[in-house]
Design an enzyme around this catalytic site. Structure first.
Site, PDB file in Angstrom:
ATOM      1  N   ASN A   8       0.822   2.105   8.529  1.00  0.00           N
ATOM      2  CA  ASN A   8       2.024   1.273   8.483  1.00  0.00           C
ATOM      3  C   ASN A   8       3.218   2.189   8.764  1.00  0.00           C
ATOM      4  O   ASN A   8       3.626   2.949   7.896  1.00  0.00           O
ATOM      5  CB  ASN A   8       2.131   0.631   7.089  1.00  0.00           C
ATOM      6  CG  ASN A   8       3.453  -0.072   6.865  1.00  0.00           C
ATOM      7  OD1 ASN A   8       4.191  -0.345   7.809  1.00  0.00           O
ATOM      8  ND2 ASN A   8       3.742  -0.371   5.595  1.00  0.00           N
ATOM      9  N   TRP A   9       3.731   2.101   9.991  1.00  0.00           N
ATOM     10  CA  TRP A   9       4.822   3.017  10.379  1.00  0.00           C
ATOM     11  C   TRP A   9       6.155   2.626   9.761  1.00  0.00           C
ATOM     12  O   TRP A   9       7.126   3.382   9.843  1.00  0.00           O
ATOM     13  CB  TRP A   9       4.961   3.041  11.902  1.00  0.00           C
ATOM     14  CG  TRP A   9       3.892   3.823  12.602  1.00  0.00           C
ATOM     15  CD1 TRP A   9       2.736   4.306  12.055  1.00  0.00           C
ATOM     16  CD2 TRP A   9       3.883   4.212  13.981  1.00  0.00           C
ATOM     17  NE1 TRP A   9       2.003   4.972  13.020  1.00  0.00           N
ATOM     18  CE2 TRP A   9       2.687   4.931  14.205  1.00  0.00           C
ATOM     19  CE3 TRP A   9       4.763   4.019  15.041  1.00  0.00           C
ATOM     20  CZ2 TRP A   9       2.350   5.453  15.451  1.00  0.00           C
ATOM     21  CZ3 TRP A   9       4.437   4.538  16.294  1.00  0.00           C
ATOM     22  CH2 TRP A   9       3.244   5.261  16.492  1.00  0.00           C
ATOM     23  N   LYS A  10       6.223   1.410   9.190  1.00  0.00           N
ATOM     24  CA  LYS A  10       7.503   0.920   8.652  1.00  0.00           C
ATOM     25  C   LYS A  10       8.566   1.003   9.758  1.00  0.00           C
ATOM     26  O   LYS A  10       8.238   0.806  10.924  1.00  0.00           O
ATOM     27  CB  LYS A  10       7.884   1.691   7.386  1.00  0.00           C
ATOM     28  CG  LYS A  10       6.705   1.733   6.397  1.00  0.00           C
ATOM     29  CD  LYS A  10       7.054   2.192   5.028  1.00  0.00           C
ATOM     30  CE  LYS A  10       5.807   2.161   4.141  1.00  0.00           C
ATOM     31  NZ  LYS A  10       6.056   2.509   2.760  1.00  0.00           N
ATOM     32  N   HIS A  86       4.318  -7.034   2.093  1.00  0.00           N
ATOM     33  CA  HIS A  86       4.498  -5.652   1.624  1.00  0.00           C
ATOM     34  C   HIS A  86       5.601  -5.638   0.571  1.00  0.00           C
ATOM     35  O   HIS A  86       6.569  -6.401   0.671  1.00  0.00           O
ATOM     36  CB  HIS A  86       4.854  -4.744   2.806  1.00  0.00           C
ATOM     37  CG  HIS A  86       4.842  -3.288   2.439  1.00  0.00           C
ATOM     38  ND1 HIS A  86       5.859  -2.698   1.737  1.00  0.00           N
ATOM     39  CD2 HIS A  86       3.918  -2.327   2.661  1.00  0.00           C
ATOM     40  CE1 HIS A  86       5.561  -1.423   1.538  1.00  0.00           C
ATOM     41  NE2 HIS A  86       4.390  -1.175   2.087  1.00  0.00           N
ATOM     42  N   GLU A  88       8.020  -3.796   0.133  1.00  0.00           N
ATOM     43  CA  GLU A  88       9.371  -3.591   0.689  1.00  0.00           C
ATOM     44  C   GLU A  88       9.938  -4.893   1.248  1.00  0.00           C
ATOM     45  O   GLU A  88      11.145  -5.120   1.217  1.00  0.00           O
ATOM     46  CB  GLU A  88       9.327  -2.475   1.757  1.00  0.00           C
ATOM     47  CG  GLU A  88       9.171  -1.111   1.093  1.00  0.00           C
ATOM     48  CD  GLU A  88       8.431  -0.074   1.923  1.00  0.00           C
ATOM     49  OE1 GLU A  88       8.278  -0.252   3.147  1.00  0.00           O
ATOM     50  OE2 GLU A  88       7.981   0.929   1.329  1.00  0.00           O
ATOM     51  N   GLU A 156      -1.359  -2.090  -3.463  1.00  0.00           N
ATOM     52  CA  GLU A 156      -0.381  -1.014  -3.373  1.00  0.00           C
ATOM     53  C   GLU A 156       0.539  -1.058  -4.588  1.00  0.00           C
ATOM     54  O   GLU A 156       1.514  -1.824  -4.605  1.00  0.00           O
ATOM     55  CB  GLU A 156       0.474  -1.172  -2.105  1.00  0.00           C
ATOM     56  CG  GLU A 156      -0.312  -1.137  -0.823  1.00  0.00           C
ATOM     57  CD  GLU A 156       0.548  -0.709   0.353  1.00  0.00           C
ATOM     58  OE1 GLU A 156       0.170   0.260   1.018  1.00  0.00           O
ATOM     59  OE2 GLU A 156       1.609  -1.317   0.574  1.00  0.00           O
ATOM     60  N   GLY A 162       5.228   5.928  -1.342  1.00  0.00           N
ATOM     61  CA  GLY A 162       6.198   6.920  -0.894  1.00  0.00           C
ATOM     62  C   GLY A 162       6.669   7.873  -1.979  1.00  0.00           C
ATOM     63  O   GLY A 162       7.654   8.585  -1.800  1.00  0.00           O
ATOM     64  N   SER A 194       0.779   6.648  -1.235  1.00  0.00           N
ATOM     65  CA  SER A 194       0.666   8.107  -1.256  1.00  0.00           C
ATOM     66  C   SER A 194      -0.728   8.631  -0.925  1.00  0.00           C
ATOM     67  O   SER A 194      -1.169   9.648  -1.468  1.00  0.00           O
ATOM     68  CB  SER A 194       1.156   8.663  -2.600  1.00  0.00           C
ATOM     69  OG  SER A 194       2.536   8.348  -2.797  1.00  0.00           O
ATOM     70  N   GLY A 215       1.217   4.816   4.715  1.00  0.00           N
ATOM     71  CA  GLY A 215       2.597   4.811   5.187  1.00  0.00           C
ATOM     72  C   GLY A 215       2.969   6.159   5.781  1.00  0.00           C
ATOM     73  O   GLY A 215       2.648   6.469   6.933  1.00  0.00           O
ATOM     74  N   GLY A 216       3.649   6.991   4.983  1.00  0.00           N
ATOM     75  CA  GLY A 216       4.188   8.262   5.468  1.00  0.00           C
ATOM     76  C   GLY A 216       3.187   9.104   6.240  1.00  0.00           C
ATOM     77  O   GLY A 216       3.512   9.645   7.315  1.00  0.00           O
TER      78      GLY A 216
HETATM   79  P1  PGA Z   1       2.962   5.605   1.581  1.00  0.00           P
HETATM   80  O1  PGA Z   1       3.201   4.038   1.880  1.00  0.00           O
HETATM   81  O2  PGA Z   1       1.616   5.955   2.131  1.00  0.00           O
HETATM   82  O3  PGA Z   1       4.075   6.290   2.300  1.00  0.00           O
HETATM   83  O4  PGA Z   1       3.031   5.767   0.095  1.00  0.00           O
HETATM   84  C1  PGA Z   1       2.149   3.116   1.810  1.00  0.00           C
HETATM   85  C2  PGA Z   1       2.651   1.757   2.203  1.00  0.00           C
HETATM   86  O5  PGA Z   1       3.781   1.389   1.830  1.00  0.00           O
HETATM   87  O6  PGA Z   1       1.934   0.999   2.894  1.00  0.00           O
END
Ligand code: PGA
Length: 231
Positions: A8-10, A86, A88, A156, A162, A194, A215-216
């Protein structure tokens, strides 16, 4: 069931990164979800093994919804999956379980796989409400008639996204067992929050963990490939 490693590149990523992602390879299913603007370019550039997804869609197929993108548009751009609900989006855009349900129904109607995200906040966990919160999210946002072919759940915990903080193996196992009980056999349950090359193998080996939503660490090809290798 095959492990699914989804990135997930956001709101990150550039076209110049795409050739690198076209080199991803592994024994698991690999999915990359870039921002809307890169979906068609990635779909054109990717190897057959890599699937392309989006990070959201609107519940309607078309209409007066400035700034939104519909499920048919995603499909036309080359996406096969869409991340929905998600945390966010739930926080930044006030998405409720009802919103997520409507979007998931639109995705399924278009033949897209819906990756529905659930997870508790730290305050909810501290109050002993993690299971109740996630159970309610599943009950409220998963469409009737979703199947293992059309639905993926991503657990999640909001406090692990993150932050570099990861739940204990016991906590992950407990939450995935609870989700499995609600969702039935066959549907893949991803862990997200994470995940890094260094902890992926241990997490993916836990019962009812069928892959990860990254994510990251999905932004750098070497890290993402490391996680794929751990699957
Ligand atoms: P993260 O994000 O791996 O950066 O913790 C995961 C996500 O929000 O899908």
């Amino acid at each position: 069931m095959k492990t699914l490693v989804a990135g997930n590149w956001k709101m990150n990523g550039e076209a110049s990164a795409l050739p690198d992602f076209a080199k991803l390879t592994g024994d698991c299913e690999i999915l990359v979800c870039p921002p809307f603007t890169l979906i068609s370019a990635l779909a054109a550039e990717k190897p057959a093994q890599v699937m392309v997804g989006a990070q959201d869609c609107h519940a309607a197929a078309s209409g007066a919804h400035t700034g939104d993108v519909s499920a048919p548009m995603l499909k036309a751009a080359g996406a096969t999956h869409v991340i929905l609900g998600h945390s966010e989006r739930r926080t930044d855009h006030g998405e409720t379980d009802d919103t997520v349900l409507a979007k998931a129904e639109a995705a399924l109607a278009e033949g897209l796989v819906a990756i529905i995200c659930v997870g508790e906040t730290e305050a909810e966990r501290d109050a002993g409400r993690a299971g109740e919160v996630v159970g309610a999210q599943i009950a409220g946002s998963v469409p009737e008639g979703a199947t293992p072919e059309t639905l993926v759940i991503a657990y999640e915990p909001v406090w692990a996204i993150g932050t570099g903080r990861v739940p204990t193996n016991e906590q992950i196992t407990e939450m995935h067992a609870l989700i499995r009980e609600k969702i039935g056999d066959g549907v893949r349950i991803l862990y997200g929050g994470s995940v890094k090359p260094g902890n992926a193998a241990e997490i993916f080996a836990l019962p009812n963990v069928n892959g990860g939503l990254i994510g990251g660490a999905s932004l750098k090809t070497a890290d993402f490939q490391g996680i794929i290798d751990a699957a």
